[in-house]
Design an enzyme around this catalytic site. Structure first.
Site, PDB file in Angstrom:
ATOM      1  N   ARG A 105       0.620  -8.701   3.876  1.00 37.61           N
ATOM      2  CA  ARG A 105       1.283  -8.032   4.978  1.00 37.61           C
ATOM      3  C   ARG A 105       1.154  -6.533   4.772  1.00 37.61           C
ATOM      4  O   ARG A 105       1.491  -6.020   3.708  1.00 37.61           O
ATOM      5  CB  ARG A 105       2.759  -8.458   4.952  1.00 37.61           C
ATOM      6  CG  ARG A 105       3.535  -8.016   6.150  1.00 37.61           C
ATOM      7  CD  ARG A 105       4.883  -8.665   6.150  1.00 37.61           C
ATOM      8  NE  ARG A 105       5.770  -8.114   5.134  1.00 37.61           N
ATOM      9  CZ  ARG A 105       7.088  -8.073   5.270  1.00 37.61           C
ATOM     10  NH1 ARG A 105       7.657  -8.561   6.347  1.00 37.61           N
ATOM     11  NH2 ARG A 105       7.847  -7.583   4.321  1.00 37.61           N
ATOM     12  N   THR A 109       2.761  -1.528   9.077  1.00 36.95           N
ATOM     13  CA  THR A 109       2.713  -2.112  10.429  1.00 36.95           C
ATOM     14  C   THR A 109       3.383  -3.480  10.473  1.00 36.95           C
ATOM     15  O   THR A 109       3.682  -3.993  11.549  1.00 36.95           O
ATOM     16  CB  THR A 109       1.247  -2.290  10.869  1.00 36.95           C
ATOM     17  OG1 THR A 109       0.626  -3.206   9.963  1.00 36.95           O
ATOM     18  CG2 THR A 109       0.493  -0.972  10.862  1.00 36.95           C
ATOM     19  N   ASP A 205      11.010  -9.471  -2.696  1.00 33.47           N
ATOM     20  CA  ASP A 205       9.601  -9.796  -2.483  1.00 33.47           C
ATOM     21  C   ASP A 205       9.244 -11.012  -3.341  1.00 33.47           C
ATOM     22  O   ASP A 205       9.238 -10.943  -4.572  1.00 33.47           O
ATOM     23  CB  ASP A 205       8.731  -8.594  -2.871  1.00 33.47           C
ATOM     24  CG  ASP A 205       7.267  -8.828  -2.520  1.00 33.47           C
ATOM     25  OD1 ASP A 205       6.742  -8.115  -1.655  1.00 33.47           O
ATOM     26  OD2 ASP A 205       6.657  -9.745  -3.116  1.00 33.47           O
ATOM     27  N   ASP A 208       6.333 -10.575  -5.840  1.00 35.95           N
ATOM     28  CA  ASP A 208       6.710  -9.752  -6.993  1.00 35.95           C
ATOM     29  C   ASP A 208       7.629 -10.523  -7.940  1.00 35.95           C
ATOM     30  O   ASP A 208       7.521 -10.421  -9.156  1.00 35.95           O
ATOM     31  CB  ASP A 208       7.436  -8.472  -6.541  1.00 35.95           C
ATOM     32  CG  ASP A 208       6.484  -7.482  -5.877  1.00 35.95           C
ATOM     33  OD1 ASP A 208       5.265  -7.722  -5.877  1.00 35.95           O
ATOM     34  OD2 ASP A 208       6.981  -6.470  -5.339  1.00 35.95           O
TER      35      ASP A 208
HETATM   36  N1  URA Z   1       8.197 -11.304   2.182  1.00 37.75           N
HETATM   37  C1  URA Z   1       8.948 -11.385   1.064  1.00 37.75           C
HETATM   38  O1  URA Z   1       8.450 -11.689  -0.017  1.00 37.75           O
HETATM   39  N2  URA Z   1      10.287 -11.148   1.169  1.00 37.75           N
HETATM   40  C2  URA Z   1      10.873 -10.825   2.335  1.00 37.75           C
HETATM   41  O2  URA Z   1      12.086 -10.632   2.366  1.00 37.75           O
HETATM   42  C3  URA Z   1      10.059 -10.723   3.486  1.00 37.75           C
HETATM   43  C4  URA Z   1       8.730 -10.973   3.384  1.00 37.75           C
END
Ligand code: URA
Length: 215
Positions: A105, A109, A205, A208
Site C-alpha cells: 500500500r 495515496t 502494521d 511490521d
Molecule cells: N494495514 C495494517 O497492517 N494495519 C492497519 O491498521 C491498516 C492496514
C-alpha cells in the site's frame, strides 16, 4: 452478487486477538498467535468447501466417506503480511494449491500497488481463499479479488484478522457489480480508519509486527 461477512465469534479467537493487539507482544509471539488464529478462522472459512463422496473400507466394513472435490482449492496469501497466515491455512487445507500476490500500500495515496503476481492462468471453477490480515481501505483486497475474477474465479473467500467498516463497504460495492460470490471471514470488525489509513484500535502494521520494519 452480494457479499457475505462472517465475524467468527469464539472465546479463543477473542483472547488471541486481544494478545495480538497488545503493543507489548513481541514478533515471535505475534507470529505464533496469527498462526493459531488463522487455523480457527480457516475452519469457519472452509465450511462451504466443495466435497464429493468416496468409498472407503475400514477394517470393519466398507462405507461412504467424504473428500475435498477437484479442482483443488487455491490459497493466495497477499505478501507481505498475508504470508504469516499461510502455514496455518495450509495445515488445515493441505491439498490446496498456493498462489502468490505481492502488494504494497502506498502510504501517501493509500492505493495498492502490485509487485509480484504468481497465480495459475485459469482458475475457472476453483474455490479461492485470499489471506490478508488487515482489511483497511479495501484497496488491496479489491485489487486481489479483481485478479482472481479476471482469471475465471467466481467463488472467493477472504480471510482477514481485523476489518474496518470502511473497507468492508468498499469491497461490497465492487463485488456488487460482479457475478461473483465473495465471503469475508474476519475475527473482528473494528471501529474505523484513522487519517493515516490505520484501523482503530487495530493492532498497528501487521507486516511490521510479524516481520519487523523494512524501509
Ligand atoms: N494495514 C495494517 O497492517 N494495519 C492497519 O491498521 C491498516 C492496514
Amino acid at each position: 452478487m452480494s457479499m457475505q461477512v462472517h465475524v467468527a465469534q469464539h472465546p479463543l479467537i477473542a483472547h488471541k486477538l486481544t494478545v495480538m493487539r497488545d503493543e507489548r507482544t513481541d514478533s515471535p509471539t505475534f507470529r505464533r498467535l496469527v498462526d493459531e488464529l488463522v487455523t480457527l478462522l480457516a475452519y469457519e472459512a472452509t465450511r462451504d468447501v466443495r466435497t464429493e463422496e468416496i468409498e472407503v473400507t475400514t477394517p470393519v466394513a466398507p462405507t461412504t466417506g467424504t473428500h475435498i472435490a477437484a479442482p483443488r482449492p487455491l490459497v493466495v496469501p497477499i505478501l507481505r503480511a498475508g504470508l504469516g497466515m499461510l502455514d496455518g491455512m495450509a495445515r488445515l487445507l493441505p491439498t490446496a494449491e498456493i498462489g502468490f500476490l505481492g502488494m504494497i500500500r502506498d502510504e501517501t495515496t493509500l492505493e495498492a500497488v502490485t509487485y509480484a503476481n504468481r497465480l495459475p492462468q485459469d482458475i475457472t471453477g476453483r474455490q479461492c481463499f485470499l489471506l490478508d490480515p488487515m482489511l483497511a481501505t479495501g484497496g488491496t483486497l479489491i485489487m486481489a479479488i479483481e485478479y482472481l475474477l479476471e482469471r475465471g474465479a467466481r467463488d472467493v473467500t477472504a480471510i482477514c484478522l481485523i476489518a474496518a467498516p470502511e473497507g468492508i463497504k468498499a469491497v461490497e460495492e465492487t463485488v456488487g457489480k460482479t457475478d461473483a460470490s465473495v465471503k469475508i471471514v474476519v475475527a473482528n470488525v473494528d471501529s474505523h480508519l484513522n487519517e493515516h489509513g490505520y484501523i482503530v484500535p487495530g493492532l498497528g502494521d501487521a507486516g511490521d509486527r510479524l516481520y519487523g520494519v523494512v524501509d
